[in-house]
Design a protein around this motif. Structure first.
Motif, PDB file in Angstrom:
ATOM      1  N   ASP A 122     -84.653 -10.361   8.386  1.00 35.28           N
ATOM      2  CA  ASP A 122     -83.317 -10.671   7.882  1.00 35.28           C
ATOM      3  C   ASP A 122     -82.464  -9.413   8.019  1.00 35.28           C
ATOM      4  OD1 ASP A 122     -81.028 -11.381   6.592  1.00 35.28           O
ATOM      5  OD2 ASP A 122     -82.050 -12.427   4.964  1.00 35.28           O
ATOM      6  N   ASN A 123     -81.934  -9.242   9.204  1.00 32.23           N
ATOM      7  CA  ASN A 123     -81.197  -8.021   9.526  1.00 32.23           C
ATOM      8  C   ASN A 123     -79.958  -7.804   8.664  1.00 32.23           C
ATOM      9  OD1 ASN A 123     -82.755  -6.930  11.750  1.00 32.23           O
ATOM     10  ND2 ASN A 123     -82.112  -8.730  12.904  1.00 32.23           N
ATOM     11  N   GLU A 124     -79.279  -8.898   8.392  1.00 31.55           N
ATOM     12  CA  GLU A 124     -78.058  -8.745   7.615  1.00 31.55           C
ATOM     13  C   GLU A 124     -78.386  -8.281   6.190  1.00 31.55           C
ATOM     14  OE1 GLU A 124     -75.326 -11.969   7.955  1.00 31.55           O
ATOM     15  OE2 GLU A 124     -73.913 -11.081   6.540  1.00 31.55           O
ATOM     16  N   ALA A 125     -79.403  -8.901   5.614  1.00 31.40           N
ATOM     17  CA  ALA A 125     -79.824  -8.477   4.270  1.00 31.40           C
ATOM     18  C   ALA A 125     -80.253  -7.011   4.323  1.00 31.40           C
ATOM     19  CB  ALA A 125     -80.973  -9.349   3.790  1.00 31.40           C
ATOM     20  N   GLY A 126     -80.926  -6.637   5.406  1.00 35.67           N
ATOM     21  CA  GLY A 126     -81.358  -5.254   5.572  1.00 35.67           C
ATOM     22  C   GLY A 126     -80.160  -4.319   5.605  1.00 35.67           C
ATOM     23  N   GLY A 127     -79.136  -4.723   6.330  1.00 34.25           N
ATOM     24  CA  GLY A 127     -77.932  -3.907   6.417  1.00 34.25           C
ATOM     25  C   GLY A 127     -77.266  -3.754   5.058  1.00 34.25           C
TER      26      GLY A 127
ATOM     27  N   ARG B 266     -72.313  -9.861  16.754  1.00 32.78           N
ATOM     28  CA  ARG B 266     -73.582 -10.414  16.308  1.00 32.78           C
ATOM     29  C   ARG B 266     -74.605  -9.353  15.896  1.00 32.78           C
ATOM     30  NH1 ARG B 266     -74.950 -11.489  20.568  1.00 32.78           N
ATOM     31  NH2 ARG B 266     -72.997 -11.056  21.636  1.00 32.78           N
ATOM     32  N   ASN B 267     -74.142  -8.139  15.743  1.00 32.53           N
ATOM     33  CA  ASN B 267     -75.029  -7.109  15.211  1.00 32.53           C
ATOM     34  C   ASN B 267     -75.120  -7.326  13.703  1.00 32.53           C
ATOM     35  OD1 ASN B 267     -76.163  -4.772  14.124  1.00 32.53           O
ATOM     36  ND2 ASN B 267     -75.408  -3.502  15.806  1.00 32.53           N
ATOM     37  N   LEU B 268     -76.213  -7.940  13.297  1.00 27.72           N
ATOM     38  CA  LEU B 268     -76.323  -8.374  11.897  1.00 27.72           C
ATOM     39  C   LEU B 268     -76.476  -7.222  10.915  1.00 27.72           C
ATOM     40  CD1 LEU B 268     -78.569 -11.497  12.513  1.00 27.72           C
ATOM     41  CD2 LEU B 268     -76.104 -11.418  12.097  1.00 27.72           C
ATOM     42  N   ARG B 269     -77.117  -6.156  11.371  1.00 29.96           N
ATOM     43  CA  ARG B 269     -77.257  -5.004  10.472  1.00 29.96           C
ATOM     44  C   ARG B 269     -75.871  -4.406  10.220  1.00 29.96           C
ATOM     45  NH1 ARG B 269     -82.678  -2.515  13.488  1.00 29.96           N
ATOM     46  NH2 ARG B 269     -83.677  -4.568  13.563  1.00 29.96           N
ATOM     47  N   GLU B 270     -75.105  -4.368  11.275  1.00 28.89           N
ATOM     48  CA  GLU B 270     -73.735  -3.878  11.159  1.00 28.89           C
ATOM     49  C   GLU B 270     -72.928  -4.797  10.242  1.00 28.89           C
ATOM     50  OE1 GLU B 270     -71.864  -3.453  14.944  1.00 28.89           O
ATOM     51  OE2 GLU B 270     -69.927  -2.861  14.122  1.00 28.89           O
ATOM     52  N   ARG B 271     -73.140  -6.077  10.376  1.00 32.28           N
ATOM     53  CA  ARG B 271     -72.411  -7.026   9.560  1.00 32.28           C
ATOM     54  C   ARG B 271     -72.712  -6.801   8.071  1.00 32.28           C
ATOM     55  NH1 ARG B 271     -72.973 -13.286  11.054  1.00 32.28           N
ATOM     56  NH2 ARG B 271     -72.230 -12.473  13.052  1.00 32.28           N
ATOM     57  N   GLY B 272     -74.003  -6.576   7.783  1.00 30.73           N
ATOM     58  CA  GLY B 272     -74.393  -6.320   6.394  1.00 30.73           C
ATOM     59  C   GLY B 272     -73.747  -5.044   5.871  1.00 30.73           C
ATOM     60  N   TYR B 273     -73.769  -4.042   6.713  1.00 32.21           N
ATOM     61  CA  TYR B 273     -73.156  -2.740   6.374  1.00 32.21           C
ATOM     62  C   TYR B 273     -71.671  -2.932   6.066  1.00 32.21           C
ATOM     63  CZ  TYR B 273     -70.809   1.658   7.843  1.00 32.21           C
ATOM     64  OH  TYR B 273     -70.000   2.764   7.940  1.00 32.21           O
ATOM     65  N   CYS B 274     -70.979  -3.622   6.947  1.00 35.11           N
ATOM     66  CA  CYS B 274     -69.542  -3.822   6.772  1.00 35.11           C
ATOM     67  C   CYS B 274     -69.235  -4.645   5.531  1.00 35.11           C
ATOM     68  CB  CYS B 274     -68.951  -4.507   8.010  1.00 35.11           C
ATOM     69  SG  CYS B 274     -68.900  -3.424   9.454  1.00 35.11           S
ATOM     70  N   ALA B 275     -70.063  -5.648   5.277  1.00 34.03           N
ATOM     71  CA  ALA B 275     -69.828  -6.508   4.115  1.00 34.03           C
ATOM     72  C   ALA B 275     -69.863  -5.709   2.821  1.00 34.03           C
ATOM     73  CB  ALA B 275     -70.871  -7.619   4.080  1.00 34.03           C
TER      74      ALA B 275
ATOM     75  N   ILE C 103     -85.639   0.803   5.790  1.00 33.71           N
ATOM     76  CA  ILE C 103     -85.746  -0.636   5.552  1.00 33.71           C
ATOM     77  C   ILE C 103     -86.894  -1.117   6.422  1.00 33.71           C
ATOM     78  CG2 ILE C 103     -84.624  -2.868   5.736  1.00 33.71           C
ATOM     79  CD1 ILE C 103     -83.246  -1.085   3.720  1.00 33.71           C
ATOM     80  N   GLN C 104     -87.918  -1.607   5.772  1.00 32.44           N
ATOM     81  CA  GLN C 104     -89.116  -1.970   6.519  1.00 32.44           C
ATOM     82  C   GLN C 104     -89.093  -3.420   6.980  1.00 32.44           C
ATOM     83  OE1 GLN C 104     -92.874  -1.220   4.437  1.00 32.44           O
ATOM     84  NE2 GLN C 104     -93.550  -0.367   6.394  1.00 32.44           N
ATOM     85  N   GLN C 105     -89.365  -3.605   8.267  1.00 27.82           N
ATOM     86  CA  GLN C 105     -89.444  -4.956   8.817  1.00 27.82           C
ATOM     87  C   GLN C 105     -90.875  -5.459   8.663  1.00 27.82           C
ATOM     88  OE1 GLN C 105     -87.441  -6.274  12.250  1.00 27.82           O
ATOM     89  NE2 GLN C 105     -86.780  -4.238  12.869  1.00 27.82           N
ATOM     90  N   PRO C 106     -91.026  -6.737   8.393  1.00 23.43           N
ATOM     91  CA  PRO C 106     -92.377  -7.311   8.277  1.00 23.43           C
ATOM     92  C   PRO C 106     -92.904  -7.671   9.659  1.00 23.43           C
ATOM     93  CG  PRO C 106     -90.760  -8.985   7.752  1.00 23.43           C
ATOM     94  CD  PRO C 106     -89.986  -7.727   8.099  1.00 23.43           C
ATOM     95  N   ILE C 107     -93.257  -6.646  10.432  1.00 21.91           N
ATOM     96  CA  ILE C 107     -93.636  -6.863  11.828  1.00 21.91           C
ATOM     97  C   ILE C 107     -94.792  -7.848  11.991  1.00 21.91           C
ATOM     98  CG2 ILE C 107     -94.452  -5.747  13.935  1.00 21.91           C
ATOM     99  CD1 ILE C 107     -92.985  -3.273  13.167  1.00 21.91           C
ATOM    100  N   ALA C 108     -95.833  -7.650  11.206  1.00 18.55           N
ATOM    101  CA  ALA C 108     -96.993  -8.539  11.329  1.00 18.55           C
ATOM    102  C   ALA C 108     -96.592  -9.992  11.087  1.00 18.55           C
ATOM    103  CB  ALA C 108     -98.091  -8.115  10.365  1.00 18.55           C
ATOM    104  N   GLU C 109     -95.794 -10.214  10.066  1.00 11.46           N
ATOM    105  CA  GLU C 109     -95.388 -11.585   9.745  1.00 11.46           C
ATOM    106  C   GLU C 109     -94.491 -12.157  10.832  1.00 11.46           C
ATOM    107  OE1 GLU C 109     -95.380  -9.095   7.670  1.00 11.46           O
ATOM    108  OE2 GLU C 109     -96.915  -9.747   6.257  1.00 11.46           O
ATOM    109  N   ILE C 110     -93.605 -11.342  11.330  1.00  8.10           N
ATOM    110  CA  ILE C 110     -92.728 -11.803  12.407  1.00  8.10           C
ATOM    111  C   ILE C 110     -93.562 -12.275  13.589  1.00  8.10           C
ATOM    112  CG2 ILE C 110     -91.069 -11.039  14.162  1.00  8.10           C
ATOM    113  CD1 ILE C 110     -89.852  -9.180  12.058  1.00  8.10           C
ATOM    114  N   CYS C 111     -94.532 -11.458  13.958  1.00  9.16           N
ATOM    115  CA  CYS C 111     -95.346 -11.791  15.125  1.00  9.16           C
ATOM    116  C   CYS C 111     -96.250 -12.981  14.855  1.00  9.16           C
ATOM    117  CB  CYS C 111     -96.161 -10.577  15.558  1.00  9.16           C
ATOM    118  SG  CYS C 111     -95.099  -9.213  16.072  1.00  9.16           S
TER     119      CYS C 111
END
Lengths: 334, 334
Positions: free
Chosen positions: B160-165, B190-199, B287-295
DNA sequence: CTGAAAGCGCTAACAT
DNA sequence: ATGTTAGCGCTTTCAG
């Protein structure tokens, strides 16, 4: 979304009004073809978006155009870079890469090896880090190792680890270190970096201190183990030569936590010098391995042994081992 | 070293005194077999160290048991971890991994895609970082993307990149930052991390500042570019939210070079939280991504679409996109 | 319970 | 210059 089946040679042939053999000839540009048919066939291929079935070709030619690469884990920057470099070199020769992560576990490697053979890969490159598997002797496909002693008949390409060990230790002494500790995964006779370290210390009349922290120990245990060992050596240690940059990072972290100033109170040098670790810790002094060259050589040797489809048996000067020179990258930690 | 050819079904059959069909039955444990033949055949298999030719099996079954994975480069820890996690999940389902590094280049990806199709992979997982390729529409094999918007019919699994941002930016503000800069590869809608940051900044009435440094810019140019941008912002910047941990490292290095104390004079938070970067910079907030779960999810979705050899057409609830939650890992840099 | 034979998609003789 | 056909090594009807 067209869910029709993948087009075959026959489909192209029908569309172009020729036989499958003719299409095959066009595809492989073999034999005599009239310009007219050549064009008709090419057009049919294009229209159908036909792509030859490599599986069928492989069955016939007994070559899959695929090479298996076995590494501990591409999650680590060094092996990640190896995988990338190997893939590039293979691609240059029209070969594909089947990737296997063994995590230093012999059983995993055995399984992977078996699978690679079943898939009839044309060759195998192994950089696994567990003890040698006897299975490599029974295998018919050519193999090459990267930084790994496997068997007399399997060529081994690697950095000049012993020179690297000497270079690092020498550097620490020159910078004023009086008691450099060697931080490694496993200590043993054939640990060449350790050998280089010991050689230089012996010449300087200094007693070596080797601290081990198994490669595949999960974090944070591994760091804990290192920190504990360094705490025990707190009185004597004034420098650390780590067998890889990640372990060097752990030493730096220890210094930070214990309030030791780097490099004045603790000098640290790592090993590998991957792009990722250079970015992560630009200040870290390290011994850089020529990863691209290692992989280029490994693939070249393997490709030579695989031979081209026709070339019966190449000259094969029976390369046994290649050692490539390392470089010292001076940073702010020494 | 036996250079004889690889044994075939016929060799086993001859040795066991049965027909190839019988050997095949034993191999696949199908149909009725007398205990006696079963044993005779098994023994012959063992004696010859016979391994079925997967190429022949694939031709017949029209399944190769292979999945193609396209990533920018496994040399980067995030993608390296993705490759490892994907391989593990695939292995769980008896699938192999064909690895492709595209380096963010569309032409490379196109070539790889073509090769994967020719090799008749059963499915494709793409985490490439260039603009979407139209070729994915013409492909017959199921595909899934990791953190990439490719096409409506291709499921996308990501953090959830936006939440991460939002999380990262919120965290910086809570720590007292008044002017956090966003450091990213490419700035766009569509850069969601950026979107979260801006929000978050918008809600706080702060003007965003976005600095870009292209993903595949070679070092040291990339760092130079970041350093230059930060120098230009020296007066206002008091915090950095980097789109990945490597970029965060560059910000830290800038602080070190300019003598800015972290976190007091500059707060830094990264993104990804890979094991390697956690080891390299244990103090970095990220901000840690859940890599294992994603994969795991990506492979599960793909496997579902591939379907089992028999299972004609699975239920297929047409997953469009999955977003997995991220975690803040607080360190010493904020 | 086991064997003979067809065929997966392609290439390479061998014809014509 | 192009078509016909026999496999590559395996699985799978279909007979027996």
């Amino acid at each position: 979304m067209e869910r029709s089946r993948e087009p075959r040679l026959g489909d192209v042939a029908a569309r172009a009004g020729v036989s499958v053999a003719t299409v095959s000839r066009v595809l492989n540009n073999r034999g005599y073809l009239s310009q007219a048919t050549r064009e008709r066939v090419s057009q049919a291929i294009e229209e159908l978006d036909y792509r030859p079935n490599q599986v069928a070709r492989s069955l016939l030619s007994r070559r899959t155009g695929t090479v298996g690469l076995i590494l501990p884990t591409v999650a680590l920057p060094f092996f990640g870079e190896v995988a990338v470099a190997v893939e590039n070199e293979l691609a240059e020769r029209g070969l594909r890469l089947l990737l296997c992560n063994s995590f230093g576990r012999a059983d995993r490697e055995r399984e992977h090896l078996d699978l690679l053979v079943r898939n009839r890969v044309d060759g195998i490159i192994s950089g696994a880090h567990n003890d040698p598997l006897a299975e490599y002797d029974t295998i018919r496909q050519p193999a090459v190792t990267i930084d790994r002693e496997l068997a007399p008949h399997i060529p081994n390409v690697r950095a000049d680890n012993e020179a690297g060990g000497r270079l690092a230790t020498q550097h620490l002494l020159e910078r004023g270190a009086r008691r450099p500790v060697f931080l490694t995964s496993r200590s043993h006779e054939r640990n060449l970096r350790e050998r280089g370290y010991c050689a230089v210390l012996a010449a300087a009349g200094i007693e070596p201190i080797v601290v081990t922290a198994e490669f595949h120990t999960p974090e944070p245990e591994r760091s804990q183990r290192v920190h504990g060992a360094l705490d025990a050596l707190a009185e004597v240690v004034d420098a650390v030569f780590a067998t890889d940059d990640l372990l060097a990072a752990t030493a730096l972290e220890w210094a930070a936590l214990r309030g030791r100033r780097v490099p004045d109170e603790l000098r640290v040098i790592g090993f590998d010098g991957t792009a990722t670790m250079r970015s992560a810790l630009p200040g870290l002094t390290t011994i850089q391995q020529p990863i691209a060259e290692i992989c280029r050589t490994a693939v070249a040797v393997l490709a030579e042994r695989i031979g081209t489809p026709d070339a019966a048996a190449a000259s094969s000067d029976a390369v046994a081992a290649v050692e490539l020179p390392v470089t010292l990258v001076a940073g702010r930690t020494t």
